[in-house]
Scaffold this motif. Sequence first.
Motif, PDB file in Angstrom:
ATOM      1  N   HIS A 161       0.848  -1.191   0.000  1.00  0.00           N
ATOM      2  CA  HIS A 161       0.000   0.000   0.000  1.00  0.00           C
ATOM      3  C   HIS A 161       0.885   1.242   0.000  1.00  0.00           C
ATOM      4  O   HIS A 161       1.556   1.529   0.990  1.00  0.00           O
ATOM      5  CB  HIS A 161      -0.916  -0.011   1.225  1.00  0.00           C
ATOM      6  N   ARG A 172      -1.591  -1.737  -4.010  1.00  0.00           N
ATOM      7  CA  ARG A 172      -2.427  -0.541  -4.029  1.00  0.00           C
ATOM      8  C   ARG A 172      -1.510   0.662  -4.109  1.00  0.00           C
ATOM      9  O   ARG A 172      -1.032   1.176  -3.107  1.00  0.00           O
ATOM     10  CB  ARG A 172      -3.308  -0.473  -2.783  1.00  0.00           C
ATOM     11  N   TYR A 173      -1.263   1.090  -5.324  1.00  0.00           N
ATOM     12  CA  TYR A 173      -0.344   2.205  -5.585  1.00  0.00           C
ATOM     13  C   TYR A 173      -1.148   3.381  -6.111  1.00  0.00           C
ATOM     14  O   TYR A 173      -1.874   3.264  -7.104  1.00  0.00           O
ATOM     15  CB  TYR A 173       0.710   1.772  -6.597  1.00  0.00           C
ATOM     16  N   GLU A 174      -1.038   4.526  -5.442  1.00  0.00           N
ATOM     17  CA  GLU A 174      -1.864   5.680  -5.780  1.00  0.00           C
ATOM     18  C   GLU A 174      -1.109   6.757  -6.554  1.00  0.00           C
ATOM     19  O   GLU A 174      -1.614   7.858  -6.736  1.00  0.00           O
ATOM     20  CB  GLU A 174      -2.462   6.271  -4.495  1.00  0.00           C
ATOM     21  N   THR A 195       0.526   5.252  -0.785  1.00  0.00           N
ATOM     22  CA  THR A 195      -0.246   6.434  -1.167  1.00  0.00           C
ATOM     23  C   THR A 195       0.658   7.443  -1.851  1.00  0.00           C
ATOM     24  O   THR A 195       1.886   7.401  -1.718  1.00  0.00           O
ATOM     25  CB  THR A 195      -0.881   7.078   0.075  1.00  0.00           C
TER      26      THR A 195
END
Length: 506
Positions: free
Chosen positions: A410, A478-480, A412
């Motif tokens: 993860h 989950r790469y934003e 952000t």
Amino acid sequence: MKVAVTGATSDFGTAILPVLLADPEIDTVIALSRRPLRLEHPKLESVRMDVRDPGIEDVFRGCEAVVHLAFVVEEIRDKTATHDINLRGSRNVIDSAYRAGALRVVIASSINAYGPELRPKPVDEDVYPAGDPDRYYFHDKAEVEHYAEWWLRRHPGEMAISMLRPTYIIGPDFSNDGIDQLTGLVGTFPRADEAAYQFLHQRDMADAFHRSVKQDLVGPFNLGPRDWVGVRELAAMQGQRMFDVPERPAVAAANIAFRLGLSAFSGQWVTAGETVVDSTRLTKATGWAPTLTARESAAVMILLQGKSLVRGEDALGRRIACEAALEPASEFVGVDGRGLEHVQIPAATGAVHAEIHTARSSGATVVLPAPPGLHARYLTPLAVEFAENGVDVVVVDLPGHGLSTGKRGHATAAGVHDALAVAVGYARIRFGSAPHVVRVGDATERRSRPGRRWSWVACSRSHAPVNPADGLLPRRLRYEGGLEHLPHAHSARDIVALARADRVAS
């Protein structure tokens, strides 16, 4: 020197065999197992045989040492067969080794031979190994030791028998239901406030067995690190929810689940942690000392299980500990971590891990963030190439990736920005110049078949696949965002060109 190893296909055997084979003083290693041996080596001879077979004496003939690892650990329903393999098989190994003329036998015992009760302080070998008749593994380990002690009294000075009592072993070759339980989303323990483990890395365990093979050690020897980790602290390291449960109901529930085939283990394995031991005797006898602490080994176990270290204070800092966690990736990439440094940089997200590659004569400094889904070790060959061409390199793990802390996979946009900012600040202070922040490729996930994951990172040489067995790679990504604006660089020449352009502009 000729050495025989029973239980060669076990986790213990997988870790110990390469160490014995790498010893130039050992000419031959005979690996005995009931399953096919996957390892191949010019000095290795494989024999398919049960340890209860009387013919094992002929296999041992000419061996200076016998390492006895064969034991039923993972629970089976037939306890009669379990005891027969463990007890009759161990007696057969000791007696056959003696008749074959072996000088020493090294037995893999366990701290569980002491029994399941918790003790107020670490125990040494003067404490009697009582085992537990209601727990097959504890009972059988103690009974094998009792037979070895009886044999030594009957044959004083005729053959050395040592019994190494390892604590909880972890490492890339160790996978079992216990590790799965210790790193699950939820932990349940009787007396959770008191329960603790001494985690020992497989490399340190194998080193102790190697030393014991070459010395006449007699009697029991504890084998563990100097510190220990409470189960509540272990839960805090990984963000696990921990519950204290009454022991009797927990045992009953585990027995029911085992009978119904819902669990791989029965109530015989429900305990309040393990006995904490003092390994001073082994250190004095052999010079052995653990290279990793129990806390570092616990962190490695969590990472190799694909879990996160959620607190900055738990991040691995020492080089030897970092390399232990990176071992699966290192073997795949073909590097061993020599010539580089590991640092953990404090950040708002916790701790940001970076590999530092220092050039002999620097012409530029670069910060390379590992692509989302990967970690720094897959960029190590490229970073080495950069350093050889005069570029100082800081390879950064994104938050939740590699050896950086944070929820696994993860990242952000704010976390990525923060990680790059602290890495740039570190590089500026370390190398005395403003670094270039560039990316060397993007990770893309493809599935060649169900259950098998591959990623590619663009580099100057080729598109290189990653190791699908690497526990540090996130199962879910989950790469934003946060790297898209960075320029690409594919070689040291690109970095040097950037540095020259900056000098001209200034």
